[in-house]
Design a protein around this motif. Structure first.
Motif, PDB file in Angstrom:
ATOM      1  N   ILE A 120       0.861  -1.188   0.000  1.00  0.00           N
ATOM      2  CA  ILE A 120       0.000   0.000   0.000  1.00  0.00           C
ATOM      3  C   ILE A 120       0.895   1.235   0.000  1.00  0.00           C
ATOM      4  CG2 ILE A 120      -1.838   1.234   1.182  1.00  0.00           C
ATOM      5  CD1 ILE A 120      -2.626  -1.506   0.061  1.00  0.00           C
ATOM      6  N   LYS A 121       0.796   2.007  -1.054  1.00  0.00           N
ATOM      7  CA  LYS A 121       1.642   3.191  -1.198  1.00  0.00           C
ATOM      8  C   LYS A 121       0.995   4.392  -0.520  1.00  0.00           C
ATOM      9  CE  LYS A 121       3.258   1.604  -5.729  1.00  0.00           C
ATOM     10  NZ  LYS A 121       3.320   1.949  -7.181  1.00  0.00           N
ATOM     11  N   PRO A 122       1.794   5.242   0.088  1.00  0.00           N
ATOM     12  CA  PRO A 122       1.236   6.476   0.679  1.00  0.00           C
ATOM     13  C   PRO A 122       0.862   7.475  -0.410  1.00  0.00           C
ATOM     14  CG  PRO A 122       3.621   6.452   0.907  1.00  0.00           C
ATOM     15  CD  PRO A 122       3.241   5.110   0.333  1.00  0.00           C
ATOM     16  N   VAL A 123      -0.110   8.317  -0.117  1.00  0.00           N
ATOM     17  CA  VAL A 123      -0.452   9.419  -1.015  1.00  0.00           C
ATOM     18  C   VAL A 123       0.709  10.405  -1.009  1.00  0.00           C
ATOM     19  CG1 VAL A 123      -2.041  11.343  -1.422  1.00  0.00           C
ATOM     20  CG2 VAL A 123      -2.916   9.130  -0.604  1.00  0.00           C
ATOM     21  N   PRO A 124       1.202  10.847  -2.169  1.00  0.00           N
ATOM     22  CA  PRO A 124       2.309  11.812  -2.180  1.00  0.00           C
ATOM     23  C   PRO A 124       1.985  13.037  -1.338  1.00  0.00           C
ATOM     24  CG  PRO A 124       1.903  10.983  -4.396  1.00  0.00           C
ATOM     25  CD  PRO A 124       0.797  10.449  -3.537  1.00  0.00           C
ATOM     26  N   GLU A 125       2.940  13.488  -0.550  1.00  0.00           N
ATOM     27  CA  GLU A 125       2.713  14.595   0.372  1.00  0.00           C
ATOM     28  C   GLU A 125       2.255  15.860  -0.356  1.00  0.00           C
ATOM     29  OE1 GLU A 125       2.330  15.442   4.344  1.00  0.00           O
ATOM     30  OE2 GLU A 125       2.997  13.566   3.411  1.00  0.00           O
ATOM     31  N   LEU A 126       2.634  15.974  -1.618  1.00  0.00           N
ATOM     32  CA  LEU A 126       2.227  17.129  -2.418  1.00  0.00           C
ATOM     33  C   LEU A 126       0.718  17.255  -2.512  1.00  0.00           C
ATOM     34  CD1 LEU A 126       2.878  19.428  -4.433  1.00  0.00           C
ATOM     35  CD2 LEU A 126       3.023  17.675  -6.226  1.00  0.00           C
ATOM     36  N   TRP A 127       0.013  16.112  -2.546  1.00  0.00           N
ATOM     37  CA  TRP A 127      -1.437  16.107  -2.729  1.00  0.00           C
ATOM     38  C   TRP A 127      -2.189  15.821  -1.435  1.00  0.00           C
ATOM     39  CZ3 TRP A 127      -1.930  17.947  -7.406  1.00  0.00           C
ATOM     40  CH2 TRP A 127      -0.982  17.631  -8.381  1.00  0.00           C
ATOM     41  N   ASN A 128      -1.463  15.597  -0.361  1.00  0.00           N
ATOM     42  CA  ASN A 128      -2.088  15.100   0.860  1.00  0.00           C
ATOM     43  C   ASN A 128      -2.848  16.201   1.609  1.00  0.00           C
ATOM     44  OD1 ASN A 128      -2.777  13.332   2.860  1.00  0.00           O
ATOM     45  ND2 ASN A 128      -0.689  12.702   3.347  1.00  0.00           N
ATOM     46  N   THR A 129      -3.978  15.836   2.182  1.00  0.00           N
ATOM     47  CA  THR A 129      -4.681  16.671   3.146  1.00  0.00           C
ATOM     48  C   THR A 129      -5.062  15.784   4.331  1.00  0.00           C
ATOM     49  OG1 THR A 129      -6.841  16.295   2.105  1.00  0.00           O
ATOM     50  CG2 THR A 129      -5.621  18.251   1.407  1.00  0.00           C
ATOM     51  N   HIS A 130      -5.386  16.412   5.437  1.00  0.00           N
ATOM     52  CA  HIS A 130      -5.648  15.655   6.657  1.00  0.00           C
ATOM     53  C   HIS A 130      -7.010  14.974   6.607  1.00  0.00           C
ATOM     54  CE1 HIS A 130      -5.566  14.325  10.705  1.00  0.00           C
ATOM     55  NE2 HIS A 130      -6.476  15.177  11.141  1.00  0.00           N
ATOM     56  N   CYS A 135      -5.883   6.664   7.967  1.00  0.00           N
ATOM     57  CA  CYS A 135      -4.421   6.728   8.018  1.00  0.00           C
ATOM     58  C   CYS A 135      -3.942   7.972   7.276  1.00  0.00           C
ATOM     59  CB  CYS A 135      -3.830   5.472   7.389  1.00  0.00           C
ATOM     60  SG  CYS A 135      -2.017   5.503   7.231  1.00  0.00           S
ATOM     61  N   HIS A 136      -3.069   8.727   7.907  1.00  0.00           N
ATOM     62  CA  HIS A 136      -2.596   9.959   7.284  1.00  0.00           C
ATOM     63  C   HIS A 136      -1.875   9.685   5.978  1.00  0.00           C
ATOM     64  CE1 HIS A 136      -0.978  14.057   7.041  1.00  0.00           C
ATOM     65  NE2 HIS A 136       0.131  13.475   6.627  1.00  0.00           N
ATOM     66  N   CYS A 137      -1.193   8.561   5.866  1.00  0.00           N
ATOM     67  CA  CYS A 137      -0.349   8.303   4.697  1.00  0.00           C
ATOM     68  C   CYS A 137      -1.127   7.730   3.516  1.00  0.00           C
ATOM     69  CB  CYS A 137       0.775   7.343   5.072  1.00  0.00           C
ATOM     70  SG  CYS A 137       1.954   8.039   6.252  1.00  0.00           S
ATOM     71  N   CYS A 138      -1.935   6.698   3.734  1.00  0.00           N
ATOM     72  CA  CYS A 138      -2.580   5.998   2.614  1.00  0.00           C
ATOM     73  C   CYS A 138      -4.081   6.207   2.557  1.00  0.00           C
ATOM     74  CB  CYS A 138      -2.275   4.508   2.667  1.00  0.00           C
ATOM     75  SG  CYS A 138      -3.004   3.665   4.104  1.00  0.00           S
ATOM     76  N   LYS A 139      -4.678   6.834   3.578  1.00  0.00           N
ATOM     77  CA  LYS A 139      -6.113   7.139   3.647  1.00  0.00           C
ATOM     78  C   LYS A 139      -6.990   5.900   3.818  1.00  0.00           C
ATOM     79  CE  LYS A 139      -4.711  11.238   3.075  1.00  0.00           C
ATOM     80  NZ  LYS A 139      -4.485  12.057   4.276  1.00  0.00           N
ATOM     81  N   ARG A 140      -6.394   4.789   4.193  1.00  0.00           N
ATOM     82  CA  ARG A 140      -7.195   3.614   4.508  1.00  0.00           C
ATOM     83  C   ARG A 140      -7.661   3.709   5.960  1.00  0.00           C
ATOM     84  NH1 ARG A 140      -4.284  -1.037   4.436  1.00  0.00           N
ATOM     85  NH2 ARG A 140      -5.852  -2.369   3.483  1.00  0.00           N
ATOM     86  N   GLY A 141      -8.807   3.093   6.238  1.00  0.00           N
ATOM     87  CA  GLY A 141      -9.376   3.151   7.588  1.00  0.00           C
ATOM     88  C   GLY A 141     -10.664   2.375   7.624  1.00  0.00           C
ATOM     89  N   GLY A 142     -11.654   2.919   8.316  1.00  0.00           N
ATOM     90  CA  GLY A 142     -12.926   2.219   8.433  1.00  0.00           C
ATOM     91  C   GLY A 142     -13.587   1.944   7.096  1.00  0.00           C
TER      92      GLY A 142
END
Length: 409
Positions: A120-130, A135-142
């Motif tokens: 599972i790759k993280p979302v590039p920090e350039l495009w990331n929002t909270h 998960c802050h990095c990959c946006k996986r969760g519930g």
């Protein structure tokens, strides 16, 4: 001028679905002379009753047959329909371009991001929002059925694994202590109980945070990406009473908002439309995790002769629905695909629209130079989207884009 195109779906996502109940009971409008790009609603169809209530965009009028050629939404299907079976309706939200959320969300869940297959790759920090509940990095969760845990220090950011926590620590360590100190400073006995006081408390808290940083002699807050500064403003809270303490019960469908135990049954403020918006938002990041970048690209084929810029997204996709890479065309019914495309093409098409109206001779110019003032580094990552300008100006052979940034790139 940007408002002409209905704007960015990434920043303002709102899913209504193509069978929009809000359009029921709309008074019929005289269909004679309806222009290309008009939105119509179908009714009284006998041979294809499944299309009754469906929306479409007018492509042309067949004078010989006295019938309208209409592209059904969403998708590439085209039909020849009698004016008696069509009702002109107000321009709906751009999200009617794609299928209802539950239809495409199931397909998304079969991909590697949602299924958890492979790395599972993280979302590039350039495009990331909270994202407060993922998960802050990959946006996986519930939403993907992935357990996450909050940072034990600030309790504002969550991670799905130790690997992603370690990956983000090189950035988060600069502010985790500040947020932890702020949490202990802000009075917890009287939490905000309405939207107005909640917003005010977030502003006050951020000012306090900057004060703590100055006392520490650190410039950490001055050099961080926007998504890190969102940690305080978008921290997990109850959607009804705005309480931030204790465990929150997430919406069982989108998993992007929470409710305290007292309001765990939910509230009318989080209706189905709002829930769909969050699913679209999260799903866009899921596709970015899989691909590494947002899906922003131009159409494939330039016009052979000058045509006016489309008046809205419905007219644009009526002309260009089949003019992307085959894989993209086959996925246009999915909300994240269509949302990211419209997000990327908003500025190029706005430029075309402005050139037509405010620049004499632009339709026949062989070369054009355009300065984008206030551009950020994300513009450099998706410069190919500006080729859409050339697609709509067939006489232009050379396009020079000058990106002017207030900050060093």
């Amino acid at each position: 001028i940007n408002a002409e195109y209905g704007g960015s779906s990434l920043n303002h996502p709102s899913l209504l679905g193509c069978m929009d109940p809000a359009l029921d009971g709309v008074e019929p409008v005289e269909m004679e002379g309806v222009a290309r790009g008009a939105i119509v609603k179908m009714s009284g169809l006998v041979t294809s009753p499944e299309n009754n209530g469906r929306l479409g965009v007018v492509l042309s009028f067949d004078d010989a047959e006295e019938r309208y050629i209409v592209r059904l939404l969403p998708g590439p299907q085209v039909a020849s329909l009698s004016p008696a079976n069509l009702t002109a309706v107000p321009l709906p939200a751009p999200e009617c371009l794609w299928a209802p959320t539950d239809d495409w969300a199931e397909m998304l869940r079969m991909g590697p991001w949602a299924s958890g297959e492979g790395a599972i790759k993280p979302v590039p920090e350039l495009w990331n929002t909270h994202t407060p509940h993922a998960c802050h990095c990959c946006k996986r969760g519930g939403f993907t059925g992935t357990p996450v845990r909050r940072c034990s220090g600030c309790k504002l950011v969550s991670y799905c694994s130790k690997d992603h926590q370690r990956l983000h620590w090189k950035i988060h360590k600069k502010v985790c202590g500040f947020f932890k100190q702020l949490q202990s400073t802000v009075e917890q006995d009287s939490p905000p109980n309405c939207a107005g006081s909640w917003s005010a408390s977030r502003v006050d808290g951020y000012r306090m945070l900057r004060g703590i940083a100055r006392q520490e002699g650190s410039n950490a807050l001055e050099t961080l990406h926007t998504c890190v500064l969102q940690l305080w403003a978008l921290q997990p809270h109850c959607q009804v009473c705005f309480e931030t303490g204790g465990n929150l019960v997430e919406c069982p469908r989108c998993h992007c908002v929470g409710f305290c135990n007292l309001h765990s049954a939910g509230h009318e403020s989080h209706d189905r439309t709002a829930c769909d918006r969050y699913i679209l938002w999260l799903s866009c990041y899921g596709m970015m995790s899989e691909q590494g970048n947002p899906l922003m690209m131009p159409s494939s084929t330039p016009l052979t002769q000058f045509e006016p810029a489309p008046a809205n997204w419905f007219e644009y996709f009526a002309a260009k629905c089949d003019d992307f890479e085959p894989m993209v065309t086959s996925l246009l019914h999915m909300g994240p695909v269509c949302a990211m495309l419209t997000d990327g093409l908003t500025l190029p098409l706005t430029i075309v629209w402005a050139l037509e109206r405010y620049t004499h001779g632009s339709s026949s110019a062989e070369s054009i130079e355009i300065h984008v003032v206030g551009a950020d580094v994300s513009e450099l990552a998706c410069t190919n989207k500006y080729l859409e300008i050339l697609n709509w100006l067939p006489g232009c052979r050379w396009l020079n884009m000058v990106l002017v940034s207030p900050n060093p790139v």
